[in-house]
Design a protein around this motif. Structure first.
Motif, PDB file in Angstrom:
ATOM      1  N   PHE A 158       0.835  -1.198   0.000  1.00 63.33           N
ATOM      2  CA  PHE A 158       0.000   0.000   0.000  1.00 63.33           C
ATOM      3  C   PHE A 158       0.870   1.248   0.000  1.00 63.33           C
ATOM      4  O   PHE A 158       1.976   1.254   0.551  1.00 63.33           O
ATOM      5  CB  PHE A 158      -0.900   0.043   1.240  1.00 63.33           C
ATOM      6  N   GLU A 159       0.356   2.293  -0.616  1.00 66.97           N
ATOM      7  CA  GLU A 159       0.922   3.616  -0.459  1.00 66.97           C
ATOM      8  C   GLU A 159      -0.125   4.479   0.220  1.00 66.97           C
ATOM      9  O   GLU A 159      -1.309   4.127   0.264  1.00 66.97           O
ATOM     10  CB  GLU A 159       1.334   4.220  -1.798  1.00 66.97           C
ATOM     11  N   SER A 160       0.298   5.609   0.753  1.00 69.04           N
ATOM     12  CA  SER A 160      -0.628   6.477   1.470  1.00 69.04           C
ATOM     13  C   SER A 160      -0.948   7.718   0.651  1.00 69.04           C
ATOM     14  O   SER A 160      -0.100   8.226  -0.091  1.00 69.04           O
ATOM     15  CB  SER A 160      -0.031   6.894   2.818  1.00 69.04           C
ATOM     16  N   VAL A 161      -2.173   8.156   0.813  1.00 60.64           N
ATOM     17  CA  VAL A 161      -2.624   9.391   0.182  1.00 60.64           C
ATOM     18  C   VAL A 161      -3.273  10.230   1.263  1.00 60.64           C
ATOM     19  O   VAL A 161      -4.226   9.795   1.913  1.00 60.64           O
ATOM     20  CB  VAL A 161      -3.636   9.125  -0.946  1.00 60.64           C
ATOM     21  N   SER A 162      -2.740  11.420   1.482  1.00 66.65           N
ATOM     22  CA  SER A 162      -3.279  12.293   2.521  1.00 66.65           C
ATOM     23  C   SER A 162      -4.308  13.235   1.919  1.00 66.65           C
ATOM     24  O   SER A 162      -4.069  13.881   0.906  1.00 66.65           O
ATOM     25  CB  SER A 162      -2.151  13.097   3.179  1.00 66.65           C
ATOM     26  N   SER A 163      -5.482  13.302   2.570  1.00 62.87           N
ATOM     27  CA  SER A 163      -6.553  14.166   2.067  1.00 62.87           C
ATOM     28  C   SER A 163      -6.573  15.522   2.753  1.00 62.87           C
ATOM     29  O   SER A 163      -7.444  16.339   2.504  1.00 62.87           O
ATOM     30  CB  SER A 163      -7.913  13.484   2.257  1.00 62.87           C
ATOM     31  N   SER A 164      -5.611  15.765   3.638  1.00 64.70           N
ATOM     32  CA  SER A 164      -5.518  17.073   4.293  1.00 64.70           C
ATOM     33  C   SER A 164      -4.088  17.299   4.726  1.00 64.70           C
ATOM     34  O   SER A 164      -3.225  16.459   4.529  1.00 64.70           O
ATOM     35  CB  SER A 164      -6.455  17.145   5.503  1.00 64.70           C
ATOM     36  N   MET A 165      -3.823  18.440   5.338  1.00 69.10           N
ATOM     37  CA  MET A 165      -2.477  18.746   5.815  1.00 69.10           C
ATOM     38  C   MET A 165      -2.100  17.862   6.980  1.00 69.10           C
ATOM     39  O   MET A 165      -0.934  17.624   7.251  1.00 69.10           O
ATOM     40  CB  MET A 165      -2.393  20.220   6.229  1.00 69.10           C
ATOM     41  N   ASP A 166      -3.081  17.353   7.725  1.00 71.68           N
ATOM     42  CA  ASP A 166      -2.817  16.505   8.877  1.00 71.68           C
ATOM     43  C   ASP A 166      -2.777  15.060   8.417  1.00 71.68           C
ATOM     44  O   ASP A 166      -3.787  14.375   8.394  1.00 71.68           O
ATOM     45  CB  ASP A 166      -3.912  16.695   9.931  1.00 71.68           C
ATOM     46  N   ALA A 167      -1.579  14.584   8.022  1.00 69.94           N
ATOM     47  CA  ALA A 167      -1.456  13.253   7.427  1.00 69.94           C
ATOM     48  C   ALA A 167      -1.803  12.149   8.412  1.00 69.94           C
ATOM     49  O   ALA A 167      -2.289  11.098   8.027  1.00 69.94           O
ATOM     50  CB  ALA A 167      -0.032  13.042   6.892  1.00 69.94           C
ATOM     51  N   ALA A 168      -1.569  12.350   9.712  1.00 72.09           N
ATOM     52  CA  ALA A 168      -1.798  11.299  10.685  1.00 72.09           C
ATOM     53  C   ALA A 168      -3.282  11.023  10.876  1.00 72.09           C
ATOM     54  O   ALA A 168      -3.688   9.906  11.116  1.00 72.09           O
ATOM     55  CB  ALA A 168      -1.159  11.679  12.017  1.00 72.09           C
ATOM     56  N   SER A 169      -4.122  12.055  10.781  1.00 72.35           N
ATOM     57  CA  SER A 169      -5.544  11.877  11.060  1.00 72.35           C
ATOM     58  C   SER A 169      -6.383  11.664   9.813  1.00 72.35           C
ATOM     59  O   SER A 169      -7.520  11.230   9.897  1.00 72.35           O
ATOM     60  CB  SER A 169      -6.075  13.099  11.825  1.00 72.35           C
TER      61      SER A 169
END
Length: 241
Positions: A158-169
């Motif tokens: 898997f790769e990650s895609v962040s939907s906001s500036m807060d990648a952890a949440s």
């Protein structure tokens, strides 16, 4: 695994299906990585007497959006007793990374692995730790409980895609395709392991006979003969000392 003293933050993770990623990330996976993870899981299973989730880091080379995972190393997972979520020992990971890079100058941490069938709660928190080392960090999960007769691959990446500036949440995982890359030295090792496994299965779990075992037996006989002749020489010279 040691329990973390600080409470872990809340976890929010979304999983997209295979092919949902549009990043065109190309991943080459070497068999040594799979062997390392399997060995890691087996040792912990034997020591604890039950299936235990294990963690580690993926190490290899990166050129643009092309990743080649050459090897891996183990990393301790810390379990938070209050939340039941894991985190990685980043101090150990960074030390191990520096040691590897002294030998493999072009290698870097590409992501992390664990033994799981898919994404689990808290995996986004672990992934956010790896994003500090590599903004394109990937996650490899190996399902060690999948039957050998199952034709579906036990490996998912898997790769990650962040939907906001807060990648952890707001972290979203998207499954990406990969390709096995086998070098000649790995092919020889895989051939030996495969024949050993097939032979052990056919013989009810007993060790299989391979071309390596007769060679090792002859080496053992030669060393035993040398040892016995040296003992004769020592006994002959002892009265003269």
């Amino acid at each position: 695994m040691a329990a973390a003293s600080a409470a872990a933050p809340a976890s929010s993770v979304t999983v997209a299906g295979a092919g949902a990623s549009s990043s065109e990330l190309q991943v080459l996976l070497h068999p040594l990585v799979v062997i390392n993870i399997s060995d890691h899981s087996t040792r912990f299973r034997v020591e604890s007497g039950r299936p235990t989730r294990v963690f580690g880091a993926l190490f290899g080379t990166q050129e643009g959006r092309s990743l080649e995972i050459h090897t891996s190393f183990e990393v301790t997972g810390k379990l938070d007793a209050a939340s039941g979520l894991y985190s990685l020992d980043m101090g150990f990971l960074k030390t191990k990374m520096e040691q590897y890079q002294e030998v493999f100058k072009d290698y870097e941490v590409l992501g992390w692995y664990s033994t799981a069938s898919s994404i689990l709660p808290g995996d986004d928190l672990i992934h956010s730790q790896l994003l500090e080392l590599n903004e394109n960090a990937i996650y490899l999960c190996l399902d060690t409980e999948k039957p050998a007769t199952d034709k579906e691959s036990p490996i998912k990446i898997f790769e990650s895609v962040s939907s906001s500036m807060d990648a952890a949440s707001q972290l979203r995982f998207a499954e990406i395709p990969y390709r096995l890359e086998v070098e000649e030295s790995e092919r020889i090792s895989l051939d030996h392991v495969t024949r050993y496994a097939r032979g052990a299965g056919a013989s009810g779990g007993r060790a299989a006979t391979t071309s390596v075992l007769p060679h090792l037996a002859s080496v053992n006989n030669a060393v035993s003969l040398l040892h016995s002749r040296l003992r004769v020489i020592v006994n002959f010279c002892r009265p003269c000392a």
